[in-house]
Design an enzyme around this catalytic site. Structure first.
Site, PDB file in Angstrom:
ATOM      1  N   LYS A  77      37.904  17.895 -53.291  1.00  0.00           N
ATOM      2  CA  LYS A  77      37.106  18.588 -54.320  1.00  0.00           C
ATOM      3  C   LYS A  77      35.951  19.360 -53.698  1.00  0.00           C
ATOM      4  CE  LYS A  77      37.845  16.000 -58.576  1.00  0.00           C
ATOM      5  NZ  LYS A  77      37.187  15.290 -59.674  1.00  0.00           N
ATOM      6  N   LYS A 125      45.054  18.496 -63.596  1.00  0.00           N
ATOM      7  CA  LYS A 125      44.451  19.197 -64.728  1.00  0.00           C
ATOM      8  C   LYS A 125      43.825  20.504 -64.286  1.00  0.00           C
ATOM      9  CE  LYS A 125      42.550  15.091 -66.418  1.00  0.00           C
ATOM     10  NZ  LYS A 125      41.279  14.431 -66.421  1.00  0.00           N
ATOM     11  N   LYS A 153      50.392  16.994 -56.359  1.00  0.00           N
ATOM     12  CA  LYS A 153      50.244  16.136 -57.534  1.00  0.00           C
ATOM     13  C   LYS A 153      49.967  16.996 -58.769  1.00  0.00           C
ATOM     14  CE  LYS A 153      46.331  14.496 -58.413  1.00  0.00           C
ATOM     15  NZ  LYS A 153      44.981  13.949 -58.517  1.00  0.00           N
TER      16      LYS A 153
HETATM   17  P1  TYM Z   1      41.609  11.571 -64.148  1.00  0.00           P
HETATM   18  O1  TYM Z   1      40.895  12.032 -65.358  1.00  0.00           O
HETATM   19  O2  TYM Z   1      41.821  12.536 -63.040  1.00  0.00           O
HETATM   20  O3  TYM Z   1      43.025  11.019 -64.523  1.00  0.00           O
HETATM   21  C1  TYM Z   1      43.192  10.054 -65.537  1.00  0.00           C
HETATM   22  C2  TYM Z   1      44.306   9.090 -65.174  1.00  0.00           C
HETATM   23  O4  TYM Z   1      45.531   9.805 -64.960  1.00  0.00           O
HETATM   24  C3  TYM Z   1      46.074   9.453 -63.699  1.00  0.00           C
HETATM   25  N1  TYM Z   1      46.751  10.638 -63.137  1.00  0.00           N
HETATM   26  C4  TYM Z   1      48.038  10.674 -62.766  1.00  0.00           C
HETATM   27  N2  TYM Z   1      49.000   9.736 -62.768  1.00  0.00           N
HETATM   28  C5  TYM Z   1      50.229  10.097 -62.331  1.00  0.00           C
HETATM   29  N3  TYM Z   1      50.534  11.355 -61.881  1.00  0.00           N
HETATM   30  C6  TYM Z   1      49.586  12.317 -61.855  1.00  0.00           C
HETATM   31  N4  TYM Z   1      49.888  13.531 -61.427  1.00  0.00           N
HETATM   32  C7  TYM Z   1      48.276  12.004 -62.308  1.00  0.00           C
HETATM   33  N5  TYM Z   1      47.130  12.705 -62.411  1.00  0.00           N
HETATM   34  C8  TYM Z   1      46.209  11.854 -62.926  1.00  0.00           C
HETATM   35  C9  TYM Z   1      44.888   9.039 -62.861  1.00  0.00           C
HETATM   36  O5  TYM Z   1      45.271   8.217 -61.780  1.00  0.00           O
HETATM   37  C10 TYM Z   1      44.026   8.319 -63.867  1.00  0.00           C
HETATM   38  O6  TYM Z   1      44.442   6.987 -64.021  1.00  0.00           O
HETATM   39  N6  TYM Z   1      38.218   8.981 -61.556  1.00  0.00           N
HETATM   40  C11 TYM Z   1      39.129   8.913 -62.662  1.00  0.00           C
HETATM   41  C12 TYM Z   1      38.462   8.572 -63.981  1.00  0.00           C
HETATM   42  C13 TYM Z   1      37.643   7.321 -63.955  1.00  0.00           C
HETATM   43  C14 TYM Z   1      38.142   5.992 -63.947  1.00  0.00           C
HETATM   44  C15 TYM Z   1      37.002   5.159 -63.979  1.00  0.00           C
HETATM   45  C16 TYM Z   1      39.419   5.462 -63.892  1.00  0.00           C
HETATM   46  C17 TYM Z   1      36.289   7.240 -63.999  1.00  0.00           C
HETATM   47  N7  TYM Z   1      35.908   5.917 -64.021  1.00  0.00           N
HETATM   48  C18 TYM Z   1      37.146   3.778 -63.954  1.00  0.00           C
HETATM   49  C19 TYM Z   1      39.550   4.088 -63.883  1.00  0.00           C
HETATM   50  C20 TYM Z   1      38.419   3.243 -63.912  1.00  0.00           C
HETATM   51  C21 TYM Z   1      39.798  10.271 -62.842  1.00  0.00           C
HETATM   52  O7  TYM Z   1      39.286  11.270 -62.432  1.00  0.00           O
HETATM   53  O8  TYM Z   1      40.929  10.249 -63.577  1.00  0.00           O
END
Ligand code: TYM
Length: 329
Positions: free
Chosen positions: A112, A196, A193
């Protein structure tokens, strides 16, 4: 008493089938077995600039999507991270026990920060806030996709370091990955991957994409130079399509192989499209029903914050006591 579970999604960009298969689907499946708290992590989203009006509506949209996929607000608390200030307070306290080197090693930070002209401090601190989200609820498990596994390891390292410095305080959270769908790849480039923030129109399938677009994106997905499915030699694009089908359909590996072996790519894509559409259509209908009810989604969020704040506040109180900070006593 049920063990607690926490996980979160950033309300930035459009939620896609990777978010659903990697995280949300799992949340729905386990919500009744745990005391479940699901976060819309808006404080994480602002580690890179978000247009304020857009962020405000994305928070509500994300909450409505949680409800539309089947999160039950009677069983689970849905909470906007910024509505519970204790998350930020704990993040600071954890920052003070976290070596900078641990943060600089995070692959997501490296990726990032490369894309930014100036790197905000929040981007480096990002995983500490994430550790605070989890540890503040003493969560026993955290259901996420594969890309968050490194952040979860860091969370355990931070918890361990705090516990060894100040005495046993935090529960060690376990990472909970789905058996299938932990890493959904981009349709246009199966080496990347699904994300978003990736802008390619054929890259991700948004949960709210119009159905005809969903079909088009899948029919145009990158495959390889072979004409038909061969499970031993297939490339990453075909493997990704099969993976998406299997995760949505809940089929066993044997059933997948028997059904798809030798199938021409055009037919494979049609079947994947039908499977994905069959799941997204009812989800979209529910989403628009939920959004049409004035005040409903914000009511769920307000109620969630009220329900979880006492848990979060009592953890911060304990941490402050352990560290010798002034707690008014
Ligand atoms: P975020 O918002 O990027 O994604 C949310 C969830 O979706 C999963 N994910 C995927 N799983 C499979 N294939 C993909 N291509 C894919 N892209 C995203 C992510 O693994 C996630 O579970 N840092 C985290 C948000 C967060 C969080 C937390 C998660 C903040 N605090 C505490 C768990 C516990 C994030 O950016 O997720």
């Amino acid at each position: 008493m049920k063990a607690r579970v926490f996980s979160g999604v950033q309300p930035s960009g459009n939620l896609h089938i990777g978010n659903y298969l990697g995280a949300l689907k799992n949340w729905v499946e386990i919500q009744e077995n745990y005391e479940s708290i699901w976060g819309i992590v808006d404080l994480h989203a602002v580690t890179v600039y978000q247009e304020p009006a857009e962020l405000r509506s994305k928070i509500l949209e994300t909450a409505a999507l949680f409800l539309a996929v089947g999160i039950d607000p009677k069983q689970s608390s849905i909470v906007a991270q910024s509505a519970v200030p204790a998350h930020t307070e704990l993040a600071w306290l954890l920052t003070c026990v976290t070596p900078v080197g641990w943060l600089e090693r995070m692959t997501q930070y490296k990726a990032k920060s490369q894309a930014q002209e100036t790197i905000g401090d929040g981007l480096l601190q990002y995983p500490v806030l994430m550790a605070a989200d989890i540890l503040i609820y003493q969560a026993a498990i955290v259901p996420v996709g594969d890309d968050q596994a490194q952040h979860l390891e860091l969370t355990r390292d931070i918890a361990q370091r705090f516990n060894s410095l100040y005495g046993d305080t935090f529960t060690m959270p376990a990472t909970h990955l789905p058996a299938v769908g932990a890493r959904v790849m981009g349709l246009d480039d199966p080496e990347k991957k699904m994300s978003k923030s990736a802008t390619g129109t054929g890259h991700a399938i948004g949960l709210l994409d119009p159905i005809d677009q969903v079909r088009k994106k899948i029919m145009r997905a990158t495959t390889d130079s072979q004409p038909a499915v061969d499970c031993d030699t297939m490339g990453a694009g075909v493997a990704n399509l099969l993976n998406i089908f299997q995760a949505f359909g809940g089929w066993t590996a044997e059933k997948m192989q028997a059904h798809f072996s030798g199938m021409r790519y055009g037919d494979l894509k049609k079947q994947v499209a039908e499977m994905v559409i069959a799941k997204l259509e009812p989800l979209q209908t529910r989403y628009y029903e939920i959004m049409a009810e004035p005040g409903y989604v914000s009511g769920v969020l307000n109620h969630g914050a009220e329900r979880v704040s006492p848990i979060a506040n009592s953890t911060v109180q304990l941490v402050k006591e352990r560290m010798g900070l002034y707690t008014g006593a």
